[in-house]
Design a protein around this motif. Structure first.
Motif, mmCIF file in Angstrom:
data_model
loop_
_atom_site.group_PDB
_atom_site.id
_atom_site.type_symbol
_atom_site.label_atom_id
_atom_site.label_comp_id
_atom_site.label_asym_id
_atom_site.label_seq_id
_atom_site.Cartn_x
_atom_site.Cartn_y
_atom_site.Cartn_z
ATOM 1 N N LEU A 165 -2.979 0.538 5.584
ATOM 2 C CA LEU A 165 -2.316 1.500 5.384
ATOM 3 C C LEU A 165 -2.902 2.233 4.035
ATOM 4 O O LEU A 165 -2.884 3.531 3.873
ATOM 5 C CB LEU A 165 -0.782 1.385 5.359
ATOM 6 C CG LEU A 165 -0.319 0.952 6.624
ATOM 7 C CD1 LEU A 165 1.446 0.990 6.403
ATOM 8 C CD2 LEU A 165 -0.311 1.994 7.745
ATOM 9 N N ILE A 166 -3.452 1.646 3.106
ATOM 10 C CA ILE A 166 -3.951 2.045 2.002
ATOM 11 C C ILE A 166 -5.263 2.981 2.238
ATOM 12 O O ILE A 166 -6.285 2.281 2.824
ATOM 13 C CB ILE A 166 -4.300 0.685 1.108
ATOM 14 C CG1 ILE A 166 -3.004 -0.187 0.897
ATOM 15 C CG2 ILE A 166 -5.046 1.193 -0.146
ATOM 16 C CD1 ILE A 166 -3.381 -1.587 0.004
ATOM 17 N N PRO A 167 -5.305 4.077 1.604
ATOM 18 C CA PRO A 167 -6.662 4.947 1.872
ATOM 19 C C PRO A 167 -7.788 4.172 1.383
ATOM 20 O O PRO A 167 -7.867 3.439 0.410
ATOM 21 C CB PRO A 167 -6.189 6.336 1.229
ATOM 22 C CG PRO A 167 -4.680 6.240 1.022
ATOM 23 C CD PRO A 167 -4.267 4.651 1.036
ATOM 24 N N CYS A 168 -9.015 4.398 1.921
ATOM 25 C CA CYS A 168 -10.310 4.089 1.689
ATOM 26 C C CYS A 168 -10.448 2.524 1.791
ATOM 27 O O CYS A 168 -11.261 2.027 2.392
ATOM 28 C CB CYS A 168 -10.466 4.598 0.351
ATOM 29 S SG CYS A 168 -10.681 6.401 0.231
ATOM 30 N N GLY B 109 -8.230 0.132 2.323
ATOM 31 C CA GLY B 109 -7.303 -0.649 2.865
ATOM 32 C C GLY B 109 -8.015 -1.743 3.939
ATOM 33 O O GLY B 109 -7.623 -2.508 3.994
ATOM 34 N N GLN B 110 -8.926 -1.074 4.923
ATOM 35 C CA GLN B 110 -9.382 -2.003 5.847
ATOM 36 C C GLN B 110 -10.374 -2.974 5.289
ATOM 37 O O GLN B 110 -10.300 -4.250 5.782
ATOM 38 C CB GLN B 110 -10.254 -0.859 6.834
ATOM 39 C CG GLN B 110 -9.422 0.082 7.540
ATOM 40 C CD GLN B 110 -10.409 0.827 8.522
ATOM 41 O OE1 GLN B 110 -11.527 0.853 8.594
ATOM 42 N NE2 GLN B 110 -9.620 1.407 9.570
ATOM 43 N N ALA C 110 -9.716 -4.565 2.234
ATOM 44 C CA ALA C 110 -8.887 -5.545 1.899
ATOM 45 C C ALA C 110 -8.267 -6.362 3.042
ATOM 46 O O ALA C 110 -7.951 -7.644 2.886
ATOM 47 C CB ALA C 110 -7.815 -4.690 0.962
ATOM 48 N N SER C 111 -8.058 -5.665 4.019
ATOM 49 C CA SER C 111 -7.409 -6.236 5.113
ATOM 50 C C SER C 111 -8.393 -7.368 5.945
ATOM 51 O O SER C 111 -8.053 -8.549 6.226
ATOM 52 C CB SER C 111 -7.165 -5.212 6.174
ATOM 53 O OG SER C 111 -6.828 -5.817 7.633
ATOM 54 N N SER D 113 -2.565 -7.676 7.108
ATOM 55 C CA SER D 113 -3.464 -6.854 7.484
ATOM 56 C C SER D 113 -2.941 -5.283 7.918
ATOM 57 O O SER D 113 -3.452 -4.351 7.326
ATOM 58 C CB SER D 113 -4.463 -7.235 8.360
ATOM 59 O OG SER D 113 -4.795 -8.816 8.440
ATOM 60 N N ILE E 96 -0.280 -3.835 6.775
ATOM 61 C CA ILE E 96 0.078 -3.195 5.418
ATOM 62 C C ILE E 96 -0.983 -2.575 4.674
ATOM 63 O O ILE E 96 -1.179 -1.602 4.150
ATOM 64 C CB ILE E 96 1.040 -4.293 4.785
ATOM 65 C CG1 ILE E 96 2.464 -4.540 5.532
ATOM 66 C CG2 ILE E 96 1.240 -3.708 3.271
ATOM 67 C CD1 ILE E 96 3.314 -5.631 5.039
ATOM 68 N N LEU E 97 -1.870 -3.500 4.705
ATOM 69 C CA LEU E 97 -2.884 -3.399 3.852
ATOM 70 C C LEU E 97 -3.936 -2.163 4.305
ATOM 71 O O LEU E 97 -4.639 -1.360 3.381
ATOM 72 C CB LEU E 97 -3.992 -4.525 3.644
ATOM 73 C CG LEU E 97 -3.529 -5.626 2.656
ATOM 74 C CD1 LEU E 97 -4.398 -6.881 2.769
ATOM 75 C CD2 LEU E 97 -3.308 -5.258 1.284
#
Length: 224
Positions: free
Chosen positions: A102-105, A107-108, A110-111, A97, A99-100
């Protein structure tokens, strides 16, 4: 493994009925479990949840004597495997969670999806540890293999049951003692249904034949 049938409506109805019929026992046992889990910073979360599952399984099976509030402490009988379940999968989900996120837009989002997906795949692990006394890893694989046969309906079951169980967190977390047992009851009904073939008690063995029985059989045989 054959595709498991998911009966969401039936499981929710039976789960709510199990909860309502044993309201006092489940709420008080859940309160004890939540307090001990909180004061130990989650160390006892696994064993306490195992104790709750033990209670709901016995209530569903109508085992005599009827389980009491104190039976939640019997979760310590499964301490190591329950602890491993919480620690290993908890750390794995936390790392994934993070790591994911950290992905913009996206990421949260996906987490959050990862949390729900993992939760769905592992929904029956503690039940297998308690009911079949399986080790942590084989129980994890058993739950994963069962859920993947009909993943999307199981995911829906897991998400809705989790939301219901978490509603009590709104009331400063105290309400969790009221709502969390509902989730456990629903999953208890689901577990007993999907694993019904593998949890049936073995047939009682036939009594051994004695010499007197053999003599009776010989005497009753008709001559040709």
């Amino acid at each position: 493994m054959d595709k498991a049938e998911v009966k969401i409506g039936e499981w929710f109805e039976k789960g709510f009925n199990l909860y309502k019929e044993n309201l006092g026992t489940l709420i008080l046992a859940s309160l004890i479990a939540l307090i001990l889990s909180a004061v130990t910073i989650g160390i006892l979360a696994g064993p306490m949840l195992a104790g709750m599952i033990l209670i709901t399984l016995r209530l569903f099976d109508k085992t005599e004597p009827k389980p009491q509030i104190g039976n939640v402490f019997k979760g310590f009988d499964y301490f190591l495997n329950a602890l491993l379940f919480v620690v290993v999968w908890g750390v794995a989900v936390l790392v994934a969670s993070f790591i994911l996120a950290l992905i913009p837009c996206l990421g949260q989002l996906a987490s959050l999806c990862v949390v729900y997906v993992v939760q769905a795949f592992l929904m029956f692990v503690l039940f297998l540890i308690v009911d079949k006394r399986m080790e942590f890893w084989p129980a994890s694989m058993e739950s994963f293999n069962l859920v993947k046969t009909n993943f999307w309906p199981f995911l829906g079951l897991s998400v809705v049951a989790s939301i219901i169980g978490s509603i009590g967190a709104i009331a400063c977390g105290i309400g969790m003692a009221v709502t969390a047992p509902i989730q456990v009851c629903i999953l208890t009904v689901a577990y007993r249904d999907v694993f019904s073939e593998s949890v049936k008690p073995a047939a009682a063995p036939e009594p051994p034949t004695t010499d007197s029985d053999a003599d009776k059989n010989t005497n009753t045989e008709k001559p040709e």
